[in-house]
Design an enzyme around this catalytic site. Structure first.
Site, PDB file in Angstrom:
ATOM      1  N   THR A 112      31.685  -3.169   3.826  1.00 56.27           N
ATOM      2  CA  THR A 112      31.468  -4.538   4.301  1.00 56.27           C
ATOM      3  C   THR A 112      32.475  -5.426   3.589  1.00 56.27           C
ATOM      4  OG1 THR A 112      29.110  -4.101   4.549  1.00 56.27           O
ATOM      5  CG2 THR A 112      29.789  -6.412   4.499  1.00 56.27           C
ATOM      6  N   LYS A 187      28.869  -8.056  11.704  1.00 55.84           N
ATOM      7  CA  LYS A 187      28.087  -7.814  10.478  1.00 55.84           C
ATOM      8  C   LYS A 187      27.782  -9.136   9.758  1.00 55.84           C
ATOM      9  CE  LYS A 187      26.742  -5.429   6.712  1.00 55.84           C
ATOM     10  NZ  LYS A 187      25.589  -4.594   6.630  1.00 55.84           N
ATOM     11  N   LYS A 262      26.468 -11.051  -1.583  1.00 52.52           N
ATOM     12  CA  LYS A 262      27.842 -10.639  -1.235  1.00 52.52           C
ATOM     13  C   LYS A 262      28.111 -10.890   0.256  1.00 52.52           C
ATOM     14  CE  LYS A 262      30.679  -6.764  -0.154  1.00 52.52           C
ATOM     15  NZ  LYS A 262      30.799  -5.343   0.122  1.00 52.52           N
TER      16      LYS A 262
HETATM   17  P1  NAD Z   1      28.637   1.934  -4.305  1.00 52.17           P
HETATM   18  O1  NAD Z   1      29.131   1.041  -5.382  1.00 52.17           O
HETATM   19  O2  NAD Z   1      27.421   2.756  -4.528  1.00 52.17           O
HETATM   20  O3  NAD Z   1      29.822   2.933  -3.835  1.00 52.17           O
HETATM   21  C1  NAD Z   1      31.169   2.575  -3.785  1.00 52.17           C
HETATM   22  C2  NAD Z   1      31.952   3.749  -4.349  1.00 52.17           C
HETATM   23  O4  NAD Z   1      33.358   3.511  -4.191  1.00 52.17           O
HETATM   24  C3  NAD Z   1      31.716   3.957  -5.857  1.00 52.17           C
HETATM   25  O5  NAD Z   1      31.180   5.259  -6.066  1.00 52.17           O
HETATM   26  C4  NAD Z   1      33.102   3.795  -6.477  1.00 52.17           C
HETATM   27  O6  NAD Z   1      33.346   4.657  -7.562  1.00 52.17           O
HETATM   28  C5  NAD Z   1      33.990   4.139  -5.284  1.00 52.17           C
HETATM   29  N1  NAD Z   1      35.367   3.658  -5.391  1.00 52.17           N
HETATM   30  C6  NAD Z   1      35.825   2.423  -5.738  1.00 52.17           C
HETATM   31  N2  NAD Z   1      37.174   2.384  -5.663  1.00 52.17           N
HETATM   32  C7  NAD Z   1      37.571   3.624  -5.257  1.00 52.17           C
HETATM   33  C8  NAD Z   1      38.838   4.211  -4.978  1.00 52.17           C
HETATM   34  N3  NAD Z   1      39.991   3.526  -5.108  1.00 52.17           N
HETATM   35  N4  NAD Z   1      38.869   5.500  -4.566  1.00 52.17           N
HETATM   36  C9  NAD Z   1      37.736   6.208  -4.431  1.00 52.17           C
HETATM   37  N5  NAD Z   1      36.490   5.701  -4.667  1.00 52.17           N
HETATM   38  C10 NAD Z   1      36.426   4.427  -5.082  1.00 52.17           C
HETATM   39  O7  NAD Z   1      28.456   0.986  -3.023  1.00 52.17           O
HETATM   40  P2  NAD Z   1      27.615   1.323  -1.694  1.00 52.17           P
HETATM   41  O8  NAD Z   1      26.221   0.827  -1.839  1.00 52.17           O
HETATM   42  O9  NAD Z   1      27.881   2.736  -1.312  1.00 52.17           O
HETATM   43  O10 NAD Z   1      28.335   0.334  -0.662  1.00 52.17           O
HETATM   44  C11 NAD Z   1      29.614   0.634  -0.107  1.00 52.17           C
HETATM   45  C12 NAD Z   1      29.924  -0.427   0.936  1.00 52.17           C
HETATM   46  O11 NAD Z   1      28.903  -0.409   1.940  1.00 52.17           O
HETATM   47  C13 NAD Z   1      29.960  -1.857   0.379  1.00 52.17           C
HETATM   48  O12 NAD Z   1      30.999  -2.555   1.009  1.00 52.17           O
HETATM   49  C14 NAD Z   1      28.591  -2.416   0.767  1.00 52.17           C
HETATM   50  O13 NAD Z   1      28.592  -3.822   0.917  1.00 52.17           O
HETATM   51  C15 NAD Z   1      28.351  -1.710   2.086  1.00 52.17           C
HETATM   52  N6  NAD Z   1      26.928  -1.574   2.453  1.00 52.17           N
HETATM   53  C16 NAD Z   1      26.023  -1.207   1.523  1.00 52.17           C
HETATM   54  C17 NAD Z   1      24.676  -1.100   1.891  1.00 52.17           C
HETATM   55  C18 NAD Z   1      23.628  -0.694   0.881  1.00 52.17           C
HETATM   56  O14 NAD Z   1      22.439  -0.852   1.187  1.00 52.17           O
HETATM   57  N7  NAD Z   1      24.021  -0.159  -0.276  1.00 52.17           N
HETATM   58  C19 NAD Z   1      24.277  -1.363   3.203  1.00 52.17           C
HETATM   59  C20 NAD Z   1      25.251  -1.689   4.153  1.00 52.17           C
HETATM   60  C21 NAD Z   1      26.575  -1.799   3.759  1.00 52.17           C
END
Ligand code: NAD
Length: 318
Positions: A112, A187, A262
Site C-alpha cells: 500500500t 485502496k 498510514k
Molecule cells: P511487514 O513489515 O510485516 O513486511 C514487510 C517486509 O518487507 C518485512 O519483512 C521487511 O523485512 C521486508 N523488506 C523491507 N525492505 C525490503 C527489501 N528491500 N527487500 C526485501 N524485503 C524487504 O508488513 P506487512 O504487514 O506484510 O505489509 C506489507 C504491505 O502490505 C504494506 O504496504 C502494508 O501497508 C500493506 N498491507 C498490510 C495489511 C496488514 O493487515 N498487515 C493489510 C493490507 C495491506
C-alpha cells in the site's frame, strides 16, 4: 472495470513468481502461491521471514536481484513507497530489481503506497523495458493466510489478463480498477470511507451513552437502519452486539490503528494533490495519526472510540 473472481488455482498455468518482502502479508501470500503450484522464489531482509518462507516451500534467494532474475512475474510486498522505489532502482551498491529481471518481466506491487509513488514505480519499470501493475490488497493478515484477499489492480487489459490468474491463488476477488495507479487510488478511497465511518459510529455510541441509551438499543436500530455499514455491523467498536468484533477482545487487531494512520496519510496526500474538499477525510487522518503515536497504536483501529470517550470525559470535567 473487470471483476475477476477466484478460479480454482489448480487450473492456473504454473508461473515463475518472485516475491520480494515476506513479512506478515508477503509470507503467507507466497505460501499460497506455492500451494497453487507456482514456482516461487522469495527474498526478505529478515532471516526469520526467509526461514518461514522456506518451510512453506518458497525457494529462498540471496538477494532481491537473485530472486527476480529468472521470474516471469515479480510481486513486491514492502512497507512503503520509498522501499518499493529503492528496491526497484537499487541503492547503496545493491542491484535493483528492474536491472536484474529479464526484459518484459511483469512487476506487480501489492504494497500500500502513495498513488504518486505507484505511478513513479510503474514509469521506472516501463523505462527499464518491463510491464508494471499496482495491485494493493485488503483483507489483512487473516485474508493473506486464508487466500481470501481482495486485489485492486491498476493495469492495462493485457497485463491484467496475464496476472489475474496468479493473483487469484491469493484472493477471493481480483478487481481491475483502471490504468496504472488506479489500484492504489481505490485502496485509499476505500480506507478513507472506512476510517471516517468508524469515527462516526464511535462518536454516535459515545453520544448515545451520554444520552442514556444502551449500546444494544442503538446497535439494534442503527445496524438495521440507514446507518448500517461495516464499521458498525461487523467491526462494532463496543463489546456485546457483534461478538466477533475486536472490542470484545480488548481491541486486539483486526486492522491496527497504526496501519489505518498510514493509509489515511496516503489518502490525505492524494486529497491535497488533487485539491478535493475532503474535510472529514483529513480530520480522520489527523485523529488516527495521534492515535498511532500513543500506546494504542497496535490495537484495532476501532479503539478510536476510547480516544473519543477520553476527550469527552475531559470536556465534561473541565
Ligand atoms: P511487514 O513489515 O510485516 O513486511 C514487510 C517486509 O518487507 C518485512 O519483512 C521487511 O523485512 C521486508 N523488506 C523491507 N525492505 C525490503 C527489501 N528491500 N527487500 C526485501 N524485503 C524487504 O508488513 P506487512 O504487514 O506484510 O505489509 C506489507 C504491505 O502490505 C504494506 O504496504 C502494508 O501497508 C500493506 N498491507 C498490510 C495489511 C496488514 O493487515 N498487515 C493489510 C493490507 C495491506
Amino acid at each position: 472495470m473487470t471483476d475477476s473472481t477466484t478460479s480454482a488455482p489448480s487450473t492456473t498455468t504454473p508461473r515463475r513468481v518472485a516475491m520480494v518482502g515476506l513479512g506478515n502479508m508477503g509470507g503467507p501470500m507466497a505460501a499460497n502461491l506455492v500451494k497453487a503450484g507456482h514456482s516461487v522464489t522469495g527474498f526478505d531482509l529478515v532471516p526469520a521471514a526467509l526461514e518461514a518462507a522456506a518451510a512453506a516451500g518458497v525457494t529462498v534467494a540471496a538477494s532481491g536481484a537473485e530472486a527476480v532474475r529468472e521470474a516471469d512475474i515479480v510481486i513486491t510486498m514492502l512497507p512503503a513507497g520509498r522501499h518499493v522505489l529503492s528496491a526497484y532502482q537499487g541503492s547503496d551498491g545493491v542491484e535493483g530489481l528492474l536491472a536484474a529481471a529479464q526484459p518484459g518481466t511483469v512487476f506487480v506491487d501489492s504494497s500500500t503506497i502513495d498513488v504518486a509513488d505507484a505511478r513513479t514505480a510503474a514509469a521506472a519499470a516501463a523505462a527499464a523495458g518491463h510491464r508494471a501493475l499496482d495491485a494493493p490488497v485488503s483483507g489483512g493478515t487473516v485474508g493473506a493466510a486464508a487466500g481470501t484477499l481482495t486485489f485492486m489492480v491498476g493495469a492495462t487489459d493485457e497485463d491484467f489478463a496475464e496476472v489475474a490468474p496468479v493473483l487469484s491463488a491469493m484472493a477471493r476477488k481480483v478487481v481491475h480498477c483502471g490504468a496504472s495507479g488506479a489500484g492504489q487510488a481505490a485502496k485509499v478511497c476505500n480506507n478513507m470511507i472506512l476510517g471516517v465511518s468508524m469515527i462516526a459510529v464511535s462518536e454516535a455510541f459515545v453520544l448515545g451513552e451520554a444520552l442514556g441509551l444502551t449500546n444494544e438499543a442503538l446497535f439494534e436500530v442503527a445496524s438495521n437502519a440507514t446507518a448500517q455499514c461495516w464499521a458498525l455491523n461487523t467491526n462494532c467498536p463496543v463489546p456485546g452486539p457483534v461478538p466477533t468484533s475486536p472490542a470484545n477482545r480488548d481491541f486486539a487487531p483486526g486492522f491496527a490503528a497504526a496501519l489505518m494512520a498510514k493509509d489515511l496519510g496516503l489518502a490525505a496526500n492524494a486529497v491535497s494533490a488533487s485539491g478535493v474538499d475532503a474535510q472529514l477525510g483529513l480530520a480522520a487522518a489527523q485523529i488516527y495519526t495521534q492515535l498511532a503515536e500513543g500506546d494504542r497504536a497496535g490495537q484495532d483501529f476501532s479503539t478510536v472510540i476510547n480516544v473519543i470517550r477520553e476527550h469527552s470525559a475531559a470536556k465534561t470535567t473541565s
